[in-house]
Scaffold this active site. Sequence first.
Site, PDB file in Angstrom:
ATOM      1  N   GLU A  13       2.467 -19.506   9.241  1.00  0.00           N
ATOM      2  CA  GLU A  13       1.150 -19.102   9.744  1.00  0.00           C
ATOM      3  C   GLU A  13       0.065 -19.939   9.078  1.00  0.00           C
ATOM      4  OE1 GLU A  13      -0.735 -15.551   8.178  1.00  0.00           O
ATOM      5  OE2 GLU A  13       1.212 -14.886   7.423  1.00  0.00           O
ATOM      6  N   CYS A  61       3.589 -13.160   8.972  1.00  0.00           N
ATOM      7  CA  CYS A  61       4.724 -13.342   8.058  1.00  0.00           C
ATOM      8  C   CYS A  61       6.085 -13.304   8.770  1.00  0.00           C
ATOM      9  CB  CYS A  61       4.690 -12.271   6.968  1.00  0.00           C
ATOM     10  SG  CYS A  61       3.142 -12.242   6.071  1.00  0.00           S
ATOM     11  N   SER A  98      -2.927  -2.365   8.062  1.00  0.00           N
ATOM     12  CA  SER A  98      -1.769  -3.252   7.848  1.00  0.00           C
ATOM     13  C   SER A  98      -0.633  -2.508   7.149  1.00  0.00           C
ATOM     14  CB  SER A  98      -2.175  -4.506   7.055  1.00  0.00           C
ATOM     15  OG  SER A  98      -2.403  -4.200   5.698  1.00  0.00           O
ATOM     16  N   HIS A 157      10.230  -7.673   3.469  1.00  0.00           N
ATOM     17  CA  HIS A 157       9.044  -8.522   3.355  1.00  0.00           C
ATOM     18  C   HIS A 157       8.167  -7.875   2.283  1.00  0.00           C
ATOM     19  CE1 HIS A 157       5.368 -10.579   3.976  1.00  0.00           C
ATOM     20  NE2 HIS A 157       4.747  -9.518   4.452  1.00  0.00           N
ATOM     21  N   SER A 206       2.198  -9.251  10.536  1.00  0.00           N
ATOM     22  CA  SER A 206       1.076  -8.534  11.139  1.00  0.00           C
ATOM     23  C   SER A 206       0.843  -9.001  12.565  1.00  0.00           C
ATOM     24  CB  SER A 206      -0.193  -8.780  10.313  1.00  0.00           C
ATOM     25  OG  SER A 206      -0.064  -8.153   9.062  1.00  0.00           O
TER      26      SER A 206
HETATM   27  N1  ACO Z   1      -3.565   1.111 -13.040  1.00  0.00           N
HETATM   28  C1  ACO Z   1      -2.544   1.442 -12.192  1.00  0.00           C
HETATM   29  N2  ACO Z   1      -2.710   1.543 -10.838  1.00  0.00           N
HETATM   30  C2  ACO Z   1      -3.937   1.310 -10.346  1.00  0.00           C
HETATM   31  C3  ACO Z   1      -5.033   0.990 -11.164  1.00  0.00           C
HETATM   32  C4  ACO Z   1      -4.801   0.897 -12.569  1.00  0.00           C
HETATM   33  N3  ACO Z   1      -5.763   0.569 -13.406  1.00  0.00           N
HETATM   34  N4  ACO Z   1      -6.111   0.818 -10.365  1.00  0.00           N
HETATM   35  C5  ACO Z   1      -5.703   1.029  -9.097  1.00  0.00           C
HETATM   36  N5  ACO Z   1      -4.401   1.321  -9.078  1.00  0.00           N
HETATM   37  C6  ACO Z   1      -3.551   1.576  -7.926  1.00  0.00           C
HETATM   38  C7  ACO Z   1      -4.194   2.459  -6.883  1.00  0.00           C
HETATM   39  O1  ACO Z   1      -4.067   3.819  -7.243  1.00  0.00           O
HETATM   40  C8  ACO Z   1      -3.422   2.085  -5.667  1.00  0.00           C
HETATM   41  O2  ACO Z   1      -2.181   2.750  -5.684  1.00  0.00           O
HETATM   42  P1  ACO Z   1      -1.565   3.342  -4.331  1.00  0.00           P
HETATM   43  O3  ACO Z   1      -1.276   2.167  -3.450  1.00  0.00           O
HETATM   44  O4  ACO Z   1      -0.352   4.041  -4.749  1.00  0.00           O
HETATM   45  O5  ACO Z   1      -2.614   4.211  -3.756  1.00  0.00           O
HETATM   46  C9  ACO Z   1      -3.124   0.593  -5.859  1.00  0.00           C
HETATM   47  O6  ACO Z   1      -3.357   0.341  -7.249  1.00  0.00           O
HETATM   48  C10 ACO Z   1      -4.034  -0.326  -5.034  1.00  0.00           C
HETATM   49  O7  ACO Z   1      -5.367  -0.013  -5.330  1.00  0.00           O
HETATM   50  P2  ACO Z   1      -6.397   0.338  -4.142  1.00  0.00           P
HETATM   51  O8  ACO Z   1      -7.728   0.541  -4.802  1.00  0.00           O
HETATM   52  O9  ACO Z   1      -5.873   1.416  -3.278  1.00  0.00           O
HETATM   53  O10 ACO Z   1      -6.389  -0.900  -3.194  1.00  0.00           O
HETATM   54  P3  ACO Z   1      -7.136  -2.267  -3.320  1.00  0.00           P
HETATM   55  O11 ACO Z   1      -8.503  -2.130  -2.828  1.00  0.00           O
HETATM   56  O12 ACO Z   1      -6.967  -2.846  -4.673  1.00  0.00           O
HETATM   57  O13 ACO Z   1      -6.313  -3.180  -2.292  1.00  0.00           O
HETATM   58  C11 ACO Z   1      -4.446  -3.977  -1.048  1.00  0.00           C
HETATM   59  C12 ACO Z   1      -4.907  -3.293  -2.329  1.00  0.00           C
HETATM   60  C13 ACO Z   1      -4.900  -3.128   0.122  1.00  0.00           C
HETATM   61  C14 ACO Z   1      -2.969  -4.086  -1.020  1.00  0.00           C
HETATM   62  C15 ACO Z   1      -5.077  -5.388  -1.002  1.00  0.00           C
HETATM   63  O14 ACO Z   1      -4.499  -6.159  -2.011  1.00  0.00           O
HETATM   64  C16 ACO Z   1      -4.925  -6.069   0.338  1.00  0.00           C
HETATM   65  O15 ACO Z   1      -5.770  -5.894   1.220  1.00  0.00           O
HETATM   66  N6  ACO Z   1      -3.851  -6.924   0.518  1.00  0.00           N
HETATM   67  C17 ACO Z   1      -3.635  -7.663   1.761  1.00  0.00           C
HETATM   68  C18 ACO Z   1      -3.132  -6.786   2.873  1.00  0.00           C
HETATM   69  C19 ACO Z   1      -1.637  -6.502   2.752  1.00  0.00           C
HETATM   70  O16 ACO Z   1      -0.945  -7.048   1.917  1.00  0.00           O
HETATM   71  N7  ACO Z   1      -1.124  -5.624   3.658  1.00  0.00           N
HETATM   72  C20 ACO Z   1       0.299  -5.315   3.677  1.00  0.00           C
HETATM   73  C21 ACO Z   1       1.019  -5.641   4.990  1.00  0.00           C
HETATM   74  S1  ACO Z   1       0.432  -7.055   5.842  1.00  0.00           S
HETATM   75  C22 ACO Z   1       0.909  -8.458   4.956  1.00  0.00           C
HETATM   76  O17 ACO Z   1       2.024  -8.635   4.625  1.00  0.00           O
HETATM   77  C23 ACO Z   1      -0.138  -9.444   4.634  1.00  0.00           C
END
Ligand code: ACO
Length: 485
Positions: free
Chosen positions: A110, A144, A236, A274, A386
Amino acid sequence: MSSSGPNLNMPTHDPSHNGDSNHAAGGWPDNVGIVAMDIYFPAQFVEQSELETHDGVSAGKYTVGLGQTRMGFCSDREDINSLCLTVVNRLLEKTGTDPTRIGRLEVGTETIIDKSKSVKSVLMQLFAESGNLDLEGVDSTNACYGGTAALFNSINWVESSAWDGRLALAVCGDIAVYAAGPARPSGGAGAVAMLIGPNAPLVLDRGVRSSHMEHVYDFYKPDMSSEYPVVDAPLSIRSYLSSLDACYNKYRAKAANRGHENITLDSFDAMVFHTPYCKLVQKSLARVCLNDYVNLDKEHKSKLAHLEKFSEVCLEKSYTDRDVEKAFMAHSLQRFEAKTKPSLLVATNVGNMYTPSVYGGLISYLVSGCSRSLAGQHVAVFSYGSGSASSLFSIRVTSEEGHLEPLLKCLSDVQSRLSDRRKMAPEEFVATLGGREKAVHAAPYTPQGETETMFPGTWFLASIDEMHRRKYDRTSTTLSKANGH
Ligand code: ACO
């Protein structure tokens, strides 16, 4: 309508015509699958714990919350063509495969740097000297998932009437970079190449692979001038998990139709996913256990007293249910440790490589040195892209003595290559991404990134001329003093 000429629609798959011993008597070639594979990832990484400090987020957010340890990234010396040139060249050299033995070459990616010219066409440079220009296949794109499309196309070709007895080569590679913000730590970069043929040590099961494809705007790249995607992160994750549910249950139904009733997670020695980030994979394994629980009858459910309050749980309504997630994460922990955690070695150390991610997972599992012998193991593989496109398929590891060893030998340097990489400061990582942003589509352009510190035998971008034509060069294949590789 009758015709006196040859019937071009007649199958011409007659084993007696090419005298190939790889054919089953009178049928399709036997045991088609992955004959050999290799992985490439960049020689530099940023530590996720240091990135947490740099980004001013709470300690543990990337390392514990996402389950990521390190993230590989590329300077402006690498693009999708160079990544794929490197991994294909390495695989051909390591396996001693004569380029003329390849009859089909498929690329899944991609990382689009040209709206017309395929990466596959660039890879033809590796075949020019041998004179082998008779190579079917071009590129497949869907987030992906493109690598799985390349793999399936390769398998299908070997099993088809078009097969000419040679090997196929399925290649997947990507540079996964996100704009500054919460998605940035879920980047990565790398490439995987797989030789596909009959009598393989990793055989894809026939007639059971299952897919789920839908129109979803969860992650997409509408801005042609940027490497960064537009992401609806909650959608996602939901789309990933609901695709897993759908593929898993379709796989079970197809297996049942073929006489394998009641497939559960316990039917597999390992399950590889994945991996956008490792924590999501642990949640996905829990999701498979939830599916197994939902599929149980009342009597069997009653034996799992600790899950009693979930006996009426509905899959569609549970994607954001924290109680369900927590309970099934705990319920599945041991199975996660045994069947899936070993597959996360590359994912936690390199990050999401997009198309190669799931194959990096398979490689990690194979090199993990798990205590049990790999012989005869049954491995489930879930691929998600996606948009969306997803498939669940299964692989049987050969039980034939000595048959798997050449494939493992080819992967024997993965762990040492991971440790031989150079750690870069978060500031250098951010500056490198800033440099890439400025260089996207620049022409003419001379990349500035170092080449001395790349792994031996790495292809790199030498220059882009005023007509956007890219030239590549390769680092020496012998050990470099500069980086100690
Ligand atoms: N210590 C431990 N855990 C923590 C801490 C900390 N200090 N701070 C946050 N966390 C945890 C949260 O509780 C959360 O846990 P959960 O998933 O069990 O709820 C996790 O860390 C992520 O934190 P969030 O605030 O919920 O999310 P964030 O805004 O950081 O974004 C995300 C994470 C959505 C994965 C981001 O990295 C993203 O957008 N990635 C791209 C999209 C993606 O990968 N999608 C998946 C499928 S599509 C693909 O493959 C591309």
